[in-house]
Enzyme design. Structure first.
Site, PDB file in Angstrom:
ATOM      1  N   ASP A 155     -83.295  -4.079  32.493  1.00  0.00           N
ATOM      2  CA  ASP A 155     -82.223  -3.477  33.765  1.00  0.00           C
ATOM      3  C   ASP A 155     -81.137  -3.048  33.571  1.00  0.00           C
ATOM      4  OD1 ASP A 155     -82.248  -4.326  37.743  1.00  0.00           O
ATOM      5  OD2 ASP A 155     -80.848  -2.505  36.095  1.00  0.00           O
ATOM      6  N   ASP A 244     -84.602   3.169  35.447  1.00  0.00           N
ATOM      7  CA  ASP A 244     -83.596   2.496  34.421  1.00  0.00           C
ATOM      8  C   ASP A 244     -84.279   0.610  34.333  1.00  0.00           C
ATOM      9  OD1 ASP A 244     -82.929   1.695  36.845  1.00  0.00           O
ATOM     10  OD2 ASP A 244     -80.836   0.779  37.063  1.00  0.00           O
ATOM     11  N   GLU A 245     -85.105   0.737  34.341  1.00  0.00           N
ATOM     12  CA  GLU A 245     -85.735  -0.405  34.659  1.00  0.00           C
ATOM     13  C   GLU A 245     -86.849  -0.687  34.262  1.00  0.00           C
ATOM     14  OE1 GLU A 245     -84.775  -2.583  39.048  1.00  0.00           O
ATOM     15  OE2 GLU A 245     -86.683  -2.872  38.384  1.00  0.00           O
TER      16      GLU A 245
END
Length: 467
Positions: A155, A244-245
């Site tokens: 993350d 973003d993960e």
DNA sequence: TACATACAC
DNA sequence: TATGGTGTATGTA
């Protein structure tokens, strides 16, 4: 009467197995989202003395921190959570938004009361075998435990903010947020004042008067995201969960390189930093459920590894607040709180009553959560997996039919473009309207089993009919 | 199938 | 003054 409509149109279509020759877009579609508004007149009600002393409920105050409140822990700030919520409450007072929050809070409270009523009745009829039944299911679930994989959740830290900071290093250490009216991300410095993602800028300014706001630059984030993911892919199959993960299955990497999961993930994070300049945090465990929670522990720029033993997995999750778990939001948290549960460990403590309430709660899911079980399948979604497309826009409240029609056309245009690009087609189109009191209504239409919606003209036609 | 909710980011 | 946009899943009628 009420004002502001937002409309949202979309086409949906149930998954269709493509047995037909057309291998392309038998998938699913969805159409436009619109948002319109109508004028709203409301009499100003004189405030009575007694009103002055009205105290917002604890649950309402908890809402003030925003939707992500309670998910990500905040520490090292200038203010306490209570002070922050108080400022946000004062800043929101009298707004339609707050009224809507109150309504939701009341609705949920009613659900809690109802659930407790059911529990009271069930307790009277309890047969005494509930513990044995729950334990039998626990044993059965335990059988399914798979500790063989090394699953990581990576993350990126304050992703959007970090992307901007790369572009403009002078932002380092300053309080800023990304997004115009609404913050998508707050820099770590801004977070110390209580600013969060999904917070409107005007409230963020109450908490942090000097906060700077930057406009969104979508290309910046997609480019950075691709850069990060292409590095992760060197360590195993990945499944992006958002920009973003991503989850990564690092089992084979660890075996081939002869390194521990901790070492492998440290390498991966270092490589991401060296090549992109972005820091990421990671959680490692035998499954996605645990890794997701673990990634939060040493954020930012840290990692946390849970050993692949049943004991470590259970010990890790036992003391976590229920709200930390993926899938447990505000409502479910309140419902479980109402039954006396606060932490994951309380699921075991209260397994008898949960068993009694099994028709009203995801009983087995909760038990597996307690055991620290979860999926370890890391698969990238395929192109045709998409089930719907949508577009929506919020605009100033109006009840002018011409204005609303134009808004529908505008949204349909944007949606039609997306749908065309992906060669998608849908069978159901849905128009969703958000009124200026934040209530939403949706209207859907399915023209026929074999009728596919994809053109701008069709979207407008059905959209206008639904409005 | 239609609609409302809940949830995630 | 003022609270977003996109997508998935599920329960109920």
């Amino acid at each position: 009467m009420s004002a502001s409509d937002a409309s949202r149109a979309r086409t949906r279509s149930p998954r269709v197995k493509s047995r037909s020759p057309s291998a392309t877009a038998w998938t699913l579609g969805r159409a436009a989202k619109t948002t319109a508004t109508t004028a709203h007149h409301h009499e100003s009600v004189p405030i009575r003395e007694s009103k002055r002393f009205e105290v917002p409920s604890e649950t309402l105050m908890k809402r003030m921190g925003g939707p992500s409140d309670g998910k990500a822990g905040l520490s090292g700030g200038f203010r306490t959570e209570e002070e922050i919520n108080q400022i946000l409450y004062e800043g929101s007072k009298g707004s339609k938004f707050l009224e809507d929050q109150k309504r939701r809070d009341k609705d949920t409270q009613a659900k809690v009361d109802k659930l407790r009523g059911i529990l009271a009745k069930k307790l009277l009829e309890a047969r005494g075998n509930e513990e044995a039944c729950a334990d039998a299911i626990l044993a059965q679930l335990e059988e399914t435990r798979d500790l063989s994989r090394v699953i990581t959740l990576v993350d990126a830290d304050a992703f959007y903010a970090a992307c901007h900071q790369l572009e403009d290093p002078s932002l380092a250490g300053t309080a800023f947020g990304v997004g115009g009216g609404m913050l998508t991300t707050a820099s770590y410095e801004a977070r110390r004042y209580g600013c969060r993602s999904a917070m409107p800028l005007f409230l963020a300014k109450l908490l942090c008067p000097h906060i700077k706001s930057l406009s969104l630059k979508p290309e910046l984030y997609t480019r950075a995201s691709k850069a990060i993911f292409s590095i992760l892919e060197k360590y195993g199959p990945i499944a992006p969960a958002s920009l973003d993960e991503a989850y990564a299955d690092m089992t084979d990497y660890c075996a081939n390189e002869g390194v521990t999961p901790a070492e492998a993930v440290a390498r991966m994070r270092a490589e991401v930093y060296e090549t992109t300049g972005l820091t990421v945090s990671a959680g490692v465990s035998p499954n996605k459920t645990l890794s997701k929670i673990a990634a939060d522990i040493n954020k930012p720029n840290g990692q946390f590894v849970i050993d692949p033993t049943a004991e470590a997995c259970q010990a890790f999750i036992r003391d976590k607040p229920l709200r930390k778990c993926y899938g447990i939001g505000r409502v479910t948290e309140m419902l479980l709180n109402g039954l006396g549960l606060k932490t994951v460990g309380d699921i075991y403590k209260h397994r008898c009553r949960l068993y009694l309430m099994r028709d009203h709660l995801p009983f087995r899911w909760l038990l597996s959560l307690y055991l620290g079980l979860g999926s370890n399948s890391v698969k990238r979604a395929k192109r045709g997996d998409r089930k719907s497309y949508g577009a929506e826009k919020t605009f100033h409240p109006t009840s002018d039919r011409t204005e609303l029609d134009n808004m529908i056309k505008r949204i349909a245009k944007s949606l039609a473009k997306d749908v065309a690009r992906s060669e998608f087609s849908g069978r159901t189109i849905t128009l969703s309207i958000k009124h200026d009191n934040f209530q939403r209504v949706t209207r859907a239409h399915t023209p026929g089993r074999n009728i596919w919606i994809h053109s701008y003209q069709d979207m407008v036609k059905y959209g206008l009919e639904l409005l």
